[in-house]
Design a protein around this motif. Structure first.
Motif, mmCIF file in Angstrom:
data_model
loop_
_atom_site.group_PDB
_atom_site.id
_atom_site.type_symbol
_atom_site.label_atom_id
_atom_site.label_comp_id
_atom_site.label_asym_id
_atom_site.label_seq_id
_atom_site.Cartn_x
_atom_site.Cartn_y
_atom_site.Cartn_z
ATOM 1 N N GLY A 178 -2.369 6.551 -2.740
ATOM 2 C CA GLY A 178 -3.938 6.649 -2.598
ATOM 3 C C GLY A 178 -4.108 8.203 -1.894
ATOM 4 O O GLY A 178 -5.112 8.330 -1.390
ATOM 5 N N LYS B 187 -8.504 0.158 0.413
ATOM 6 C CA LYS B 187 -7.511 1.121 0.287
ATOM 7 C C LYS B 187 -7.827 2.306 1.031
ATOM 8 O O LYS B 187 -8.896 2.712 0.978
ATOM 9 C CB LYS B 187 -7.331 1.592 -1.044
ATOM 10 C CG LYS B 187 -6.091 2.338 -1.242
ATOM 11 C CD LYS B 187 -4.685 1.891 -1.239
ATOM 12 C CE LYS B 187 -3.401 2.920 -1.196
ATOM 13 N NZ LYS B 187 -3.322 3.341 0.180
ATOM 14 N N ARG C 252 1.005 -1.128 -0.132
ATOM 15 C CA ARG C 252 -0.163 -0.136 0.004
ATOM 16 C C ARG C 252 0.990 1.348 0.121
ATOM 17 O O ARG C 252 0.548 2.508 0.254
ATOM 18 C CB ARG C 252 -0.909 0.019 1.258
ATOM 19 C CG ARG C 252 -1.847 -1.188 1.358
ATOM 20 C CD ARG C 252 -2.742 -1.110 0.212
ATOM 21 N NE ARG C 252 -3.999 -2.072 0.466
ATOM 22 C CZ ARG C 252 -4.574 -3.188 -0.134
ATOM 23 N NH1 ARG C 252 -3.725 -3.396 -1.290
ATOM 24 N NH2 ARG C 252 -5.457 -3.815 0.058
#
Lengths: 479, 258
Positions: free
Chosen positions: A337, A264, A80
């Protein structure tokens, strides 16, 4: 009331849904505890009440290390931190017969627009520690390092307390859960260098050198910290592990897409009504994300979107799914993100300048294309923004991008080129307008500089006097 | 010549003598005995002492507010490195300060979200109120202004930190009020109710974080820096038969032969 909840950590999707009547919703895995216990989610008492360290217990007492790796592979969990590399596959690259091995947590969040790891580290440090225990067991590492960003004073304080508490209760140290597995966590503070978020630069920094990237291969999983096999994982990645171990790969795969399973955490900021971290199922549409964040401030229209941190090329439409593949196909990337929404008051030359100046400042100086290219980019952008731009400057900027992209030592240079190129290509008329006018057309400082957030005090800002509980639409007319 | 190369620190002392300069005296010693002991604890955190270079530079910074040449030399001495290598590492990082700093470091974010939300106005407000530009310190040594890259608080843009404590949704007025309060010695609290510490206090905190009583002393001795250890010396790992797990947790289902 929007102004009571806005800006508060944890997000306010419930209110968002209630008020907007929309379908957008959050799916919380790594942010669940933070959301349910906003007042004390970081304490060990609350975490234990909430079932913390059960995933680590299950892994160590009932599973083989290889079994954990296989489980994480099956879950399809991808890193991530930005690159999106499959976590289980990365773990399996570490040679089985070389010791000691190390786990390094990349908690050096610095990608402009990203603030998810800060929230996870500050408000749920025990989830991170549990994730570290699981990953350490999986690769049989007895020592883990958390590389915590230097500027995170409170985050470091909370992590420090959490690790200390975990030692006290026997979750760390020797013989965890009565097994013969020992684990020690070292909390290390960075000192203000974005490039240290790049994993090999992070390792150099952790070894006490200038944080400059290393040539790969060998990859850190084979030869990393002190030349030993080292697994570098992002904070959010590790935060997913306890639930994957407890509930299984299929449970995790019920969210997200085939190639990007799970959730996410998107750090939403910019000209929206409720900037915050929103954890959504992978593949949620960007329009739903905007709705979760309360939409654009009233009376304004969407101009551009940064979908994955400053490194990601711009988008101009919300009609896209937020997962690794979809954004890649659209010529951008999910990255860390970080979603920044910009409305029509945004000067894209200034946006390009701020972004390029950031990369120029953070370029480590190791390779020439990045060190010199970003510097020239800033020079040219500055003269355009100040009204001294030349007609050929737009092509010059694109030339500079071509000189960096694919020629830099590490992804920082590439990212700088992608960001600058997308600004110039998508908003070329605006750049040209700067040149032909001989000034910035957005020079109405009052209008640009006073942010929408004027109206959004959360009441938590210490001595900061709260501006009258305003409506965001008023903000751009105040001075 | 077969004599071993002298310690660079010692070399420097000899050089000073030759130049007729006074040897380093106690005043030049940056770390007192207490800090020396602390430094030893910090070094012990790491398999290789060199990893402690940043924490030790923070420790030096906590004494004088920035890292002086004497501080750098002393860190080099503790770690067994050359002063140049310590400078090389230290000069890379923006939180290691090479020039005198104010008690309070005001870092205003200049990155994307904060710029679009009006961050530049905050810089202008500080410049006007304190008469200092980016990177400068007030004459009374109280405040330093810097523009910072993304502080990871974009949900509160425009944001700033004062000595690394976060302030959200900052306006020129609220910024000036915080400066006024600090100037008159009043307490200022961050977004998350943390009191703003002084620069030296925060440097000390950054240096000494992560020293735990229960850290396995055994592990410290079993690990050596940078060297490849044979598997049986790897800290905490004892090779086990494949398929068996010994000593599971109390009351937990153990597996074997699986």
């Amino acid at each position: 009331m929007a102004e009571e909840t806005r800006g508060r950590l944890g997000g306010t999707a419930e209110e968002a849904r209630g008020r907007l009547g929309g379908t957008a919703e959050e799916t919380r895995i790594v942010k669940r505890r933070i959301h349910e216990y906003p007042d004390d989610s970081w304490t060990i008492e609350r975490a234990l009440d909430d079932g913390a360290y059960e995933g680590a217990r299950k892994a160590i007492t009932t599973m083989q290390p290889d079994g954990v790796i296989d489980l994480v592979k099956a879950s399809g969990l991808r890193g991530r931190g930005g690159a999106g590399f499959p976590t289980g596959v990365k773990w399996s690259f570490a040679p089985k017969d070389v010791f000691p091995k190390f786990i390094v947590v990349n908690h050096d969040e610095g990608e402009p627009g990203t603030f998810k790891d800060r929230e996870l580290g500050e408000n749920d440090p025990h989830q991170l520690i549990e994730g570290i225990i699981i990953s350490a067991w999986a690769v049989q590492a007895a020592r883990a390092f958390i590389y915590c960003r230097g500027e995170f004073a409170l985050g470091s304080r909370r992590l420090d307390k959490a690790i200390s508490d975990a030692y006290e209760r026997g979750f760390l140290g020797e013989g965890i859960y009565g097994s013969d597995f020992d684990l020690e966590i070292v909390l290390h503070r960075g000192a203000g260098a974005y490039i240290c978020g790049e994993e090999s630069a992070l390792l150099d920094s952790l070894e006490g050198f200038r944080g400059q990237p290393r040539l790969r291969p060998p990859f850190p999983a084979v030869k990393g910290l002190y030349g030993q096999p080292t697994i570098v994982n992002n904070t959010e990645t590790l935060g997913n592990l306890p639930d994957i171990v407890l509930k299984g790969a299929d449970w995790f795969r019920q969210w997200g897409t085939e190639k990007s399973p799970g959730t996410k955490v998107l750090s939403v900021s910019g000209h929206v009504n409720r900037p915050a971290n929103y954890e959504v199922s992978m593949g949620t549409s960007l329009a739903d994300v905007l709705e979760l964040a309360g939409g654009m401030r009233e009376g304004h229209t969407l101009k551009a979107i940064i979908p994955g941190g400053a490194s990601a090329p711009l988008l101009t439409s919300t009609d896209i799914a937020m997962d690794f593949e979809s954004l890649k196909d659209a010529g951008s990337m999910l990255g860390s993100g970080a979603v920044v929404f910009m409305d029509e008051t945004t000067c894209m030359v200034r946006n390009a300048l701020v972004t390029t100046a950031f990369f120029e400042h953070e370029s480590c100086g190791k390779c020439t294309p990045c060190r010199e290219g970003t510097w020239w980019g800033v020079k040219v952008l500055e003269r355009i923004e100040e009204g001294d731009g030349r007609r050929e400057d737009m092509d010059l900027l694109l030339d500079i991008c071509d000189g960096i992209d694919g020629r830099a030592f590490c992804p920082l240079g590439d990212a700088a080129a992608w960001a600058l190129r997308s600004n110039v290509k998508l908003f070329r008329e605006e750049f040209e307008e700067h040149v032909s006018l001989g000034r910035c057309p957005f020079e109405d400082e009052e209008r640009i500089l006073v942010g929408a957030n004027q109206g959004g005090g959360s009441g938590e800002a210490g001595v900061m006097p709260q501006p009258a509980a305003g409506v965001p639409s008023d903000a751009d007319t105040q001075s | 010549m077969t004599t071993p190369a002298p310690n660079p620190y010692e070399q420097n002392r000899v050089q000073r003598e030759q130049q007729g300069r006074a040897p380093r005296d106690e005043r030049e010693r940056v770390f007192d005995d207490e800090l020396r002991a602390k430094a030893a604890e910090i070094v012990a955190k790491y398999p290789n002492p060199r990893s402690a270079v940043l924490p030790l530079l923070f420790l030096a910074q906590s004494v004088e507010g920035y890292v002086t040449e004497a501080g750098m030399r002393e860190v080099a001495e503790i770690l067994g490195q050359t002063p140049a290598s310590v400078l090389a590492a230290g000069s890379f990082y923006s939180m290691i300060k090479k020039v005198p700093q104010g008690d309070y470091l005001i870092s205003v974010c200049r990155n994307i979200s904060c710029t679009h939300m009006g961050g530049r106005k905050l810089v202008a407000a500080v410049e006007e109120r304190l008469g200092i530009a980016d990177g400068e310190t007030t004459a009374d040594g109280k405040f330093t202004l810097e523009t910072a890259e993304c502080l990871a608080t974009c949900d509160g843009a425009p944001t700033m930190q004062i000595n690394y404590e976060d302030f959200y949704n900052v306006t020129p007025e609220s910024l000036i009020e915080a400066v006024d309060r600090l100037e008159s010695g009043q307490e200022v609290k961050s977004k998350r109710e943390e009191p703003v510490r002084t620069a030296r206090e925060i440097a000390y905190e950054t240096a000494v974080v992560g020293i735990y009583k229960k850290m396995g002393e055994d592990m410290q001795t079993r690990t050596t820096g940078g060297e490849v250890l044979p598997p049986d010396m790897a800290p905490g790992f004892r090779p086990r038969e494949p398929g068996t797990i010994e000593g599971g947790g109390p009351g937990e289902g153990r597996v074997s032969g699986g």
